[in-house]
Design a protein around this motif. Sequence first.
Motif: not given
Length: 339
Positions: A10-23, A68-71, A179-186
Amino acid sequence: MTQSHTRLAGVAAHLPETTLSTAELEDRLAERNPTLDLPRGLIHEHSGVRRRHIALPHEKPSDLAAHAARRVLEDNDLRAADLDLLIYAGVSSDAVEPATGHIVAAKIGACCPVFDVRNACNSVLNAIQVADALISAGRHRRVLVCCGELPTAGTPWTVASAEEYVTVAASYTVSDAGAALLLEAGSEPGVLAHRFSAYSAGWQAAVSAVDNLTTDPWAGRPTIGPLVVDSAGLVRGIENIDYAVFHKPLADLGLTWDDFAAVCVHQATLPTLWWFCDQVRIPQGKVVVTIAQHGNLVAATLLVQLARVVGSGRVRRGDLVALVGLASGASAGIVVVRW
């Protein structure tokens, strides 16, 4: 212990809601540097960045990684207690000591061993390399690779001159993320290949100094020096890396770029992205572009891209994905995976 394969669970990302434009960023710079005539449009023209994410004032890199880890654990119906190992792989850190992995583990309730892996924007790729080696050797069965990037903490809001503004311009393109990536034996391989190279003589081309690191990492947001980049020097460093580092793993697997559902490439600027893709012949249509709307996400970049293509359905189980890393130092690498 028996040898096994490494699969991507699995993979997950967390992007904060607050953003700032370049302008908006340029407006803020103009307000704080009223005596300087700072050129408008320079940031977007040279980087392609239109917007970046800003973490909440109280948040630290470990908080972003923990989100991200919790997600990813929740998505896989797992608890933190199910982890065998946690590897923190961010450029940003909460403190010089201890390893930020401990802080993330404490926040999510993990009780497994932890350590940090740090190699600029290739930190996550190197962490996958390490995790794959440990899982393949039977040392661990479930490894969480995570990172939290808080590069906006080093934004230089006041500059002494227009010349200095140009020198630290890369600091205005970065963005906060987790960000988080879950790796498992398979039983079937998910991590198919990885290869890395470096041209360390070019390390001075991109430097964020630690001279301004706060002596009390718990008092407010951590602070770092601005990212000072010699663009020409950084490009020369990348050019000095043998591009066989990207081509040989594909040749060994009997693959071409066309075989991939997506190619995730680290993105510091949009022009540099397309220049690099042209150099190594990556089709533009395969690339996951995040730099314009999300800024330079530092070591979280590739996992954010992977989370986006998996979440959108562009990448499905069984599809091939290439994770292509470029980092100051200079270093380069690729991890080939089957999702």
